[in-house]
Scaffold this active site. Structure first.
Site, PDB file in Angstrom:
ATOM      1  N   GLU A 131       0.854  -1.182   0.000  1.00 42.56           N
ATOM      2  CA  GLU A 131       0.000   0.000   0.000  1.00 42.56           C
ATOM      3  C   GLU A 131       0.897   1.241   0.000  1.00 42.56           C
ATOM      4  OE1 GLU A 131      -2.744   0.443   3.275  1.00 42.56           O
ATOM      5  OE2 GLU A 131      -3.663   2.179   2.344  1.00 42.56           O
ATOM      6  N   ALA A 272       2.009   0.057  10.537  1.00 37.77           N
ATOM      7  CA  ALA A 272       1.710  -1.343  10.275  1.00 37.77           C
ATOM      8  C   ALA A 272       0.824  -1.440   9.038  1.00 37.77           C
ATOM      9  CB  ALA A 272       0.999  -1.968  11.468  1.00 37.77           C
ATOM     10  N   ASN A 275      -2.312  -6.308   5.412  1.00 36.82           N
ATOM     11  CA  ASN A 275      -2.368  -7.334   4.364  1.00 36.82           C
ATOM     12  C   ASN A 275      -3.225  -8.523   4.793  1.00 36.82           C
ATOM     13  OD1 ASN A 275      -0.041  -5.843   3.210  1.00 36.82           O
ATOM     14  ND2 ASN A 275       1.003  -6.760   4.954  1.00 36.82           N
ATOM     15  N   GLU A 308      -5.259  -2.744  12.679  1.00 36.30           N
ATOM     16  CA  GLU A 308      -4.965  -3.591  11.503  1.00 36.30           C
ATOM     17  C   GLU A 308      -5.928  -4.770  11.450  1.00 36.30           C
ATOM     18  OE1 GLU A 308      -3.168  -2.035   9.550  1.00 36.30           O
ATOM     19  OE2 GLU A 308      -2.191  -0.696  10.979  1.00 36.30           O
ATOM     20  N   HIS A 311      -9.256  -3.745  10.068  1.00 34.03           N
ATOM     21  CA  HIS A 311      -9.227  -3.540   8.612  1.00 34.03           C
ATOM     22  C   HIS A 311      -9.700  -4.778   7.856  1.00 34.03           C
ATOM     23  CE1 HIS A 311      -7.725   0.376   7.548  1.00 34.03           C
ATOM     24  NE2 HIS A 311      -6.549   0.246   8.105  1.00 34.03           N
ATOM     25  N   GLU A 330      -9.636   4.155   6.298  1.00 31.14           N
ATOM     26  CA  GLU A 330      -8.805   4.628   7.419  1.00 31.14           C
ATOM     27  C   GLU A 330      -9.620   5.386   8.470  1.00 31.14           C
ATOM     28  OE1 GLU A 330      -6.203   3.305   7.944  1.00 31.14           O
ATOM     29  OE2 GLU A 330      -5.518   2.578   5.990  1.00 31.14           O
TER      30      GLU A 330
HETATM   31  N1  ARG Z   1      -3.047   0.894   5.745  1.00 35.71           N
HETATM   32  C1  ARG Z   1      -2.016   1.128   6.714  1.00 35.71           C
HETATM   33  C2  ARG Z   1      -2.727   1.480   7.998  1.00 35.71           C
HETATM   34  O1  ARG Z   1      -3.128   0.675   8.694  1.00 35.71           O
HETATM   35  C3  ARG Z   1      -1.089   2.224   6.347  1.00 35.71           C
HETATM   36  C4  ARG Z   1      -0.104   1.841   5.296  1.00 35.71           C
HETATM   37  C5  ARG Z   1       0.366   3.011   4.560  1.00 35.71           C
HETATM   38  N2  ARG Z   1       1.682   2.800   4.071  1.00 35.71           N
HETATM   39  C6  ARG Z   1       2.243   3.618   3.209  1.00 35.71           C
HETATM   40  N3  ARG Z   1       3.463   3.385   2.886  1.00 35.71           N
HETATM   41  N4  ARG Z   1       1.649   4.634   2.689  1.00 35.71           N
HETATM   42  O2  ARG Z   1      -3.081   2.539   8.308  1.00 35.71           O
HETATM   43 ZN    ZN Z   2      -5.284   1.795   8.609  1.00 35.69          ZN
END
Ligand code: ARG
Ligand code: ZN
Length: 880
Positions: A131, A272, A275, A308, A311, A330
């Site tokens: 991501e 974090a 995935n 996480e 998610h 988010e």
């Molecule tokens: N989706 C991740 C979170 O839990 C953030 C990851 C974003 N990483 C990045 N390199 N932009 O919030």
């Molecule tokens: Zn997140």
């Protein structure tokens, strides 16, 4: 003309969104991992998207300059260079049938991947961060979240070096090869976008547990780390199980695979990553042990593990259509993890901490050059939009829906949302629509929170009509222009209100409730309360019901009254903040005009009352007695006078400490216990109050309190107490003792990387004038590693973002230092470089001379050439 000006990065607009030309049915990956390269073979089954308007559309695959394309074939026929075109970093393949399989072999060099996006090496192990757009650094692919596919992944590597080979989903097969290599095959039964792909290969160990879901499914839980950290995983495991249970109880969401894994890695750009089935965590967000982790660290682990995990539904099962919708997952997930943390600990304290962050950092973002709405309309580099606005303000927007609809209807809305969109990639509009459908409400005005940037301001006045026993609140709302948007329409602002009588008790309002949620929807609006027999004191924006700046002309007496009586814990704290902000702002002017500083005794007396109030929760006492931070005072200031704010902060703290020293000492002693360490809310509260008392005492620079701090430093059996004492001594004027504790701390903890980071941060935040020299020296220290984001954050970010008076030294040395760091990092790790830039981008908020120095450094970076998209975007917006 410099190269960056020739190849100006493109701006991507939400309004240009088009569905993908092709859908993916299945993605098969094979990774051959070696020391000097990785070969990636992808076999992807494509089908033309029936919803795409253009049936002749070529297949557009995202790639990256670091990809070496070795072979491309369609249904077994190798393509030659004339069969496709390279368009920038994309690959465009025309004349395709409606169904076909594309095979692609790329060669990459994970060992040289310093950007830490895609497949890279962290401390000898392979890991991924995809991501938002890291997958395109692995293979050519439609790297966009609305392309979802079933993934099957084979990882092949040397068995001795990499005994553990992981990917998403379930392990379905494994085997050894003759040459000392082995392989594992993973299958993920849920379709997912490429950004949720993950791979790990390393010499790891794990702790094991299991969880039985509400419907009786057995899930195997594994948390992996390097052997040396195996003793620091229990807290994350407990937090994981609590999260799984909580999500079933509060949101009705069950886990859906047979296995859930977390892996701790030391080199990671963010906190974090969620995935599917294989979360990858920065060690700083998963490792916890009483001896090495402070209380705030434990709470962070609990919150990030939950975030996480949550998610899995809000993000993975239902994902984002495009990256403009980032806050869909988010904002909602931060809201969910904040509810979880509130349930696990003290809800009021959690709320205070979240709001303090929002009001200092997110409000500052709104006021700066990178201002953007919760759903941005455009971006150059999406990595720049993992912001406080997307996360924290996005959470507030979801929280407002929860407030407006009530918990029960909100839950119906979330059920409908998950139901309706399971397996889809959707938008924030879809989320709000589900809430509108279950509540029957028209939420179109509410949606302005997603499309309009900026922090609304609400000015409130009260009017009491004794004759008619009527109290009226007049509200005016407006929203200042932001860098990206000049004018705004009125928002739907839920203002939770209570009215206090002369004794400080809540006056019953409509339906007997003590808090009523008023909906302010117009630029000017009045709300009338009948049957109010005495003039009340209003308690406004209870629990911070909207992310706005609300002003009411309270007298200091009224603020003290609210501090003592408000039934809303958040507003008790906020009254104390407002009281202190008012007093300190006046002192800043006094300081600027050369007047002698005198502290209004109202603040001292209010603090004395709180210290003497045994009925109060200790964590609350500690929060109420914490002065508004210098960062918050800066955000509130029209023009930031760093020196004046710093001197006033010191002065006020010292005056309070001097006046109340005996009380602070009592509090300190009463809360020093020999109990075994535990990170539960009550113990955390006790330590936070004790260490706050110590910090006041140390402000006075009396040797007897230094002795206390030294004793705590030597005797502490936990990192919270040890680090609190270390910081106070290191930042004090007792230089010999400061040097001594810093040396002994390093001696004791040099093999614990995360503790060493704290040690770096303590020195980087030292307000004494030699901090920059110290930071530069520490960059040469054996403990530093200029390629590790956690080290960079602990030293460089802490110095530039938290050591205000040193970073803003009027000789410009702090600015020059930061610009030098960014010029190097721009090539090495653009995400970190761009994040680090933030303090310089706020140059317009400082005096003309100071601002000019800051701007000059931005220009110097701009002229250094070859800017990454990340840095280019922030620079160009800051210099516009
Ligand atoms: N989706 C991740 C979170 O839990 C953030 C990851 C974003 N990483 C990045 N390199 N932009 O919030
Ligand atoms: Zn997140």
């Amino acid at each position: 003309m410099s190269q960056s000006m020739i190849e100006q990065p493109n701006v991507i607009y939400l309004k240009d969104y088009e569905v993908p030309a092709f859908l993916v049915e299945q993605t098969e990956l094979r990774f051959e991992l070696e020391e000097d390269q990785a070969l990636v073979r992808s076999q992807v089954r494509y089908a033309r998207n029936p919803e795409s308007s253009n049936r002749q559309h070529p297949l557009l695959l995202d790639g990256h300059e670091s990809l070496e394309l070795q072979r491309l074939s369609i249904d077994g026929e190798v393509l030659s260079e004339k069969d496709y075109r390279r368009v920038g970093e994309q690959l465009s393949i025309p004349n395709l049938p409606d169904h076909f399989t594309l095979e692609c072999i790329t060669r990459i060099e994970p060992q040289n991947n310093t950007a830490l996006e895609g497949l890279y090496k962290s401390d000898g192990m392979f890991c991924t961060q995809c991501e938002a757009e890291g997958f395109r650094r692995i293979t050519f692919y439609q790297d966009r979240p609305d392309v979802m596919a079933l993934f099957e992944t084979i990882v092949v590597a040397d068995k001795q070096r990499y005994p553990v080979l992981l990917s998403n989903g379930n392990m379905v097969d494994a085997g050894d090869e003759d040459d000392g290599r082995h392989w594992v095959k993973w299958q993920d039964p849920f379709p997912k976008p490429a950004y949720l792909f993950a791979l790990v290969a390393g010499d790891l160990e794990c702790i094991d547990d299991r969880f039985t879901t509400a419907s009786g499914r057995h899930v195997s839980l594994k948390i992996f780390a390097e052997t040396k950290d195996l003793d620091k995983l229990d807290y994350a495991m407990t937090s994981l199980k609590q999260s799984m249970k909580w999500d079933e109880e509060v949101y009705g969401r069950e886990y859906d695979l047979d296995i859930f894994m977390i892996v701790a890695v030391d080199f990671f750009n963010m906190g974090a990553m969620e995935n599917k089935g294989l979360n990858i965590f920065n060690t700083s967000c998963v490792l916890a042990h009483p001896e090495t982790t402070v209380d705030a660290g434990f709470q962070r682990v609990e919150a990030v593990v939950a975030h996480e995990y949550f998610h899995n539904w809000s993000g993975n099962r239902v994902t984002c259509r495009d990256w403009f919708q980032l806050s869909l997952k988010e904002g909602f997930t931060v809201f969910r993890d904040s509810q979880f943390s509130a349930d696990m600990n003290s809800p009021t304290v959690k709320r205070i901490e979240d709001v303090a962050l929002l009001r200092t950092a997110q409000f500052a973002e709104d006021a700066g050059p990178m201002a953007h709405p919760v759903r941005p309309a455009s971006f150059i580099e999406i990595s720049n939009f993992y912001t406080l606005t997307i996360y924290e303000k996005g959470c507030e927007v979801v929280r407002m829906l929860h407030t407006l609809l009530g918990a029960e209807t909100f839950r119906k809305g979330s059920d409908l949302y998950f139901d309706r969109h399971d397996g889809q990639a959707v938008t924030t509009d879809d989320f709000v629509q589900a809430m509108a459908d279950v509540s029957g409400r028209d939420l179109s005005r509410f949606k302005l929170w997603y499309s309009q940037s900026g922090t609304p301001q609400v000015s409130v006045t009260g009017e009491y009509d004794a004759e008619h026993q009527r109290y009226t609140l007049h509200m005016r709302q407006s929203c200042p222009a932001t860098a990206d948007m000049a004018t705004k329409q009125p928002f739907l602002i839920p203002v939770a209100v209570g009215l206090l009588d002369a004794q400080g008790d809540d006056i019953p309002l409509t339906g007997g409730q003590t808090t009523e949620v008023l909906e302010c929807v117009a630029a000017e609006q009045s709300f009338v309360f009948d049957n109010i027999t005495v003039e009340p004191t209003p308690s406004l924006l209870r629990d911070f019901s909207a992310p706005v700046k609300l002003r009411f002309p309270y007298s200091r007496e009224q603020l003290v009254f609210l501090m003592q009586h408000d039934s809303d814990g958040f507003n008790r704290w906020d009254a104390a903040q407002q009281l202190a902000v008012g007093i300190m702002s006046e002192l800043v002017v006094d300081y600027q005009q050369g007047r002698t500083l005198v502290l209004d005794s109202a603040l001292i007396e209010a603090y004395r009352q709180i210290l003497n109030d045994a009925s109060l929760d200790k964590a609350m006492v500690a929060k109420v007695l914490t002065l508004p931070s210098e960062a918050y005072l800066s955000e509130l200031a029209e023009v930031i006078d760093v020196d004046a704010i710093h001197q006033v902060h010191r002065f006020v703290k010292d005056a309070i400490a001097t006046a109340l020293a005996p009380l602070f000492l009592q509090v300190y002693q009463a809360n020093t216990s020999a109990e075994e360490y535990s990170p539960d809310a009550t113990s955390v509260a006790r330590r936070s109050l004790k260490n706050l008392a110590l910090s006041y005492l140390m402000t006075t620079e009396q040797p007897e309190y230094l002795a206390l701090a030294l004793q705590q430093f030597k005797q502490a059996d936990n990192m919270t107490d040890s680090q609190a004492a270390l910081t106070l001594i290191a930042h004090s004027g007792f230089e010999a003792e400061a040097a001594e504790v810093l040396a002994s701390f390093y001696q004791r903890w040099q093999s614990e990387s995360l503790v060493v980071n704290q040690w770096l941060a303590v020195q980087a935040s030292d307000p004494k004038p030699d901090a920059l020299a110290r930071v530069e020296a520490l960059q040469q220290h054996e403990a530093y590693d200029a390629s590790n984001p956690n080290k960079i954050r602990s030293l460089v970010s802490v110095f530039c973002a938290q050591n205000m008076q040193n970073f803003h030294n009027s000789d410009g040395s702090g600015y020059r230092f930061l610009a030098d760091q960014i010029i190097v990092l721009n090539k090495q790790n653009p995400q970190i470089a761009s994040r680090l830039l933030t303090p310089l981008t706020r140059w317009k908020k400082y005096s003309a001379e100071q601002g000019a120095l800051m701007k000059a450094e931005l220009q110097r970076i701009n002229n250094s050439g070859d800017l990454s998209r990340d840095v280019f975007e922030v620079l160009s917006k800051s210099l516009a």
